[in-house]
Design a protein around this motif. Structure first.
Motif, short mmCIF file in Angstrom:
data_model
loop_
_atom_site.label_atom_id
_atom_site.label_comp_id
_atom_site.label_asym_id
_atom_site.label_seq_id
_atom_site.Cartn_x
_atom_site.Cartn_y
_atom_site.Cartn_z
N THR A 1 0.82 -1.20 0.00
CA THR A 1 0.00 0.00 0.00
C THR A 1 0.86 1.26 0.00
N GLU A 2 0.36 2.30 -0.63
CA GLU A 2 1.04 3.60 -0.72
C GLU A 2 0.97 4.31 0.63
N VAL A 3 2.13 4.65 1.19
CA VAL A 3 2.16 5.31 2.49
C VAL A 3 2.99 6.60 2.49
N SER A 4 3.30 7.10 1.31
CA SER A 4 4.16 8.29 1.24
C SER A 4 3.56 9.48 1.97
N GLU A 5 2.23 9.62 1.96
CA GLU A 5 1.60 10.76 2.64
C GLU A 5 1.88 10.72 4.15
N TYR A 6 1.96 9.53 4.72
CA TYR A 6 2.25 9.41 6.15
C TYR A 6 3.68 9.85 6.44
N TYR A 7 4.61 9.39 5.60
CA TYR A 7 6.00 9.80 5.79
C TYR A 7 6.16 11.31 5.60
N GLN A 8 5.48 11.88 4.63
CA GLN A 8 5.56 13.33 4.40
C GLN A 8 5.08 14.10 5.62
N LYS A 9 3.98 13.68 6.20
CA LYS A 9 3.44 14.37 7.37
C LYS A 9 4.36 14.21 8.57
N ILE A 10 4.88 13.01 8.78
CA ILE A 10 5.81 12.78 9.89
C ILE A 10 7.08 13.59 9.68
N HIS A 11 7.55 13.63 8.45
CA HIS A 11 8.73 14.42 8.10
C HIS A 11 8.53 15.89 8.48
N GLN A 12 7.36 16.42 8.16
CA GLN A 12 7.05 17.81 8.49
C GLN A 12 6.92 18.02 10.00
N LEU A 13 6.21 17.13 10.65
CA LEU A 13 6.01 17.27 12.10
C LEU A 13 7.31 17.23 12.88
N THR A 14 8.26 16.44 12.40
CA THR A 14 9.54 16.30 13.09
C THR A 14 10.58 17.29 12.59
N GLU A 15 10.15 18.16 11.67
CA GLU A 15 11.08 19.13 11.07
C GLU A 15 12.32 18.42 10.53
N ASN A 16 12.06 17.50 9.61
CA ASN A 16 13.12 16.71 8.96
C ASN A 16 13.85 15.83 9.98
N TYR A 17 13.10 15.25 10.90
CA TYR A 17 13.62 14.33 11.91
C TYR A 17 14.67 14.99 12.80
N THR A 18 14.47 16.25 13.08
CA THR A 18 15.36 16.97 13.99
C THR A 18 15.06 16.53 15.41
N ILE A 19 16.07 16.03 16.07
CA ILE A 19 15.90 15.51 17.42
C ILE A 19 15.92 16.68 18.42
N PRO A 20 14.86 16.85 19.19
CA PRO A 20 14.82 17.95 20.16
C PRO A 20 15.93 17.83 21.20
N GLU A 21 16.33 18.96 21.73
CA GLU A 21 17.40 18.96 22.74
C GLU A 21 17.04 18.17 23.98
N ASP A 22 15.75 18.14 24.32
CA ASP A 22 15.34 17.44 25.54
C ASP A 22 14.89 16.00 25.27
N ALA A 23 15.24 15.47 24.12
CA ALA A 23 14.82 14.12 23.74
C ALA A 23 15.50 13.05 24.58
N CYS A 24 14.73 12.05 24.93
CA CYS A 24 15.28 10.88 25.61
C CYS A 24 15.83 9.93 24.54
N PRO A 25 16.58 8.90 24.94
CA PRO A 25 17.11 7.96 23.96
C PRO A 25 16.03 7.29 23.10
N THR A 26 14.85 7.06 23.67
CA THR A 26 13.76 6.44 22.90
C THR A 26 13.27 7.37 21.80
#
Length: 96
Positions: A53-78
């Protein structure tokens, strides 16, 4: 088996748990984690029914929400690992 399918089998079960865990640990300061979890669960459910199944729209939205998978400074290892796995999955998906 494609690289994406291999990663999907390896990461999806873990990400189901991790995306929920980061909502509990970081949801107060990072409300986007709730939407990331919801999008991931929907994507997981769709691919369980039809792995092709086509899931590119999900990856696009997650990509945007995470600002290109930018890890926040207060992120835990998980959270860090969650973003890394999602980024790796998206990259492999786009190469297919």
């Amino acid at each position: 088996m494609s690289d994406y399918r291999t990663l999907q089998e390896k990461y999806f079960p873990t990400l189901e748990t991790y995306t929920l865990a980061i909502t509990r640990a970081h949801g107060k300061h990072h409300p986007e984690t709730f939407e990331i979890h919801d999008l991931f669960v929907k994507m997981y459910q769709k691919t369980e029914v039809d792995p092709q199944t086509e899931v590119s729209e999900y990856y696009q939205k997650i990509h945007q929400l995470t600002e290109n998978y930018t890890i926040p400074e207060d992120a835990c290892p998980t959270m860090k690992k969650t973003y890394e796995m999602l980024s790796e999955l998206e990259t492999a998906y786009l190469k297919e």
